[in-house]
Design an enzyme around this catalytic site. Structure first.
Site: not given
Ligand code: SAH
Length: 341
Positions: A92, A105, A112, A116, A119, A160, A192, A216-217, A291, A334
């Site tokens: 997508e 985007c 992936c 995480c 995600c 990814g 990212s 980072l998170h 999200n 996101c």
């Molecule tokens: N793999 C890469 C890029 C893809 S995700 C990465 O980890 O950065 C792009 C961003 O969206 C990342 O910061 C990821 O942590 C965030 N993301 C993933 N799921 C999300 C969600 N449900 N709500 C908000 N951000 C999210």
């Protein structure tokens, strides 16, 4: 099967066409037809000799990926392309219009590896890397859809992990920037990454002016390992070090992405811990209210808590912003990108 000409850089096409006995300017002509005039068949390239058009048609396709479906947000103007690859896999891409920019985007892998916890993209595991041509195809398909408008910014924040498919990702980024392709400025492209420290040196060397965002998170290893399992291999300190290296080598501020989860990492103690972690780092922080995705129990904090978190960072002198996700009603926000089909 025919190769996709999108996999070739202009230099590679140049070498091939010289080998076929064509003059130097041919590769640029072909690229102009594909990326500026947006044609879909070699037969439309009317300033090329017929024999060359025939040979190109025999050996190549133009953009094998196809848009299977387009979904437009009713609330905020975002739109999502569901892109089908030649082997049936789906990825997508999301178009995000704003006042003076049109951001796309894009995805770099089908699925992936990193899983995480919050995600959607990794929820079904990893299928395969995208080729450079498949990454670039998402831009071409979107550019065809918005023409005569122009895509101005690219974020590699779709499905990814770009750093886990680095060679193809870098080749695609260089193409996007090339003046015979989309001529998108380095600084308008942002990658990212979950933070694979080994890859940062290659990114700095090859595309130093591309923006870099680190997912980072969490302000410490305990918490981050619960959200981002890759943290057990690449802990917080290694991400912070990579961000410092990036700033020192390029002079550009790295961004730390920090998703805010209710009851997990969004209290004032976490904000203070983040301040002390990043005290010595020149950087920006991008706060992202979570999200909701169907498969996880996480929730976003209240708007008030988000503002409070932001204020704690700002009062400590940090550069911080809140990212408001777009395309929520079409599952394009996101981290919502995952193919249900
Ligand atoms: N793999 C890469 C890029 C893809 S995700 C990465 O980890 O950065 C792009 C961003 O969206 C990342 O910061 C990821 O942590 C965030 N993301 C993933 N799921 C999300 C969600 N449900 N709500 C908000 N951000 C999210």
């Amino acid at each position: 099967m025919k190769d996709d000409i999108l996999n070739l850089s202009i230099q590679e096409l140049d070498t091939l066409l010289l080998d076929w006995g064509e003059p130097r300017y041919r590769s640029r002509q072909v690229f102009e037809w594909i990326y500026t005039r947006l044609v879909t068949e070699f037969s439309q390239m009317t300033n090329l000799p017929a024999a060359l058009r025939g040979r190109l048609t025999e050996e190549f396709e133009i953009c094998r990926p196809k848009v299977l479906e387009t979904l437009k947000s009713k609330t905020d103007g975002a739109s999502k392309h569901l892109v089908q690859l030649h082997d049936g896999n789906l990825v997508e891409s999301v178009l995000i219009p704003a006042k003076k920019r049109l951001t796309l985007c894009i995805s770099t892998q089908v699925g992936c590896r990193f899983g995480c916890k919050f995600c959607a993209s990794g929820a079904n595991g990893f299928t395969r890397n995208l080729s450079a041509g498949e990454i670039l195809a998402q831009v071409l398909l979107a550019q065809r859809a918005v023409s005569p408008g122009r895509i101005t910014h690219i974020v590699l924040m779709g499905m990814g992990e770009p750093a886990d498919n680095l060679a193809n990702t870098l080749k695609a980024i260089k193409a996007m920037n090339n003046d015979a392709v989309f001529n998108i400025g380095w600084r308008r492209i942002t990658l990212s990454t979950v933070g694979l420290p080994d890859t940062i040196g290659r990114i700095i060397d090859q595309v130093p002016q591309v923006g870099l965002s680190f997912s980072l998170h969490a302000p410490n290893d305990d918490l981050r390992s619960k959200l981002v399992p890759a943290n057990r291999t690449f802990p917080v300190a290694s991400i912070v070090k990579a961000a410092k290296d990036y700033f020192e080598a390029t002079g550009r501020l790295p961004t730390f992405e920090y998703i805010l989860f209710d009851g997990i990492n969004s209290e004032s103690e976490h904000a203070r811990a983040l301040v002390s972690l990043l005290r010595s780092v020149r950087c920006k922080v991008n706060l992202i209210p979570f999200n909701r995705t169907p498969h996880s129990d996480f929730a976003a904090p209240t708007a008030k808590s988000v503002q409070l978190f932001l204020r704690t960072l700002e009062e400590a002198g940090m550069k911080a912003t809140i990212r408001h996700s777009r395309g929520g009603d079409i599952a394009a926000a996101c981290g919502q990108l995952a193919s249900k089909k």
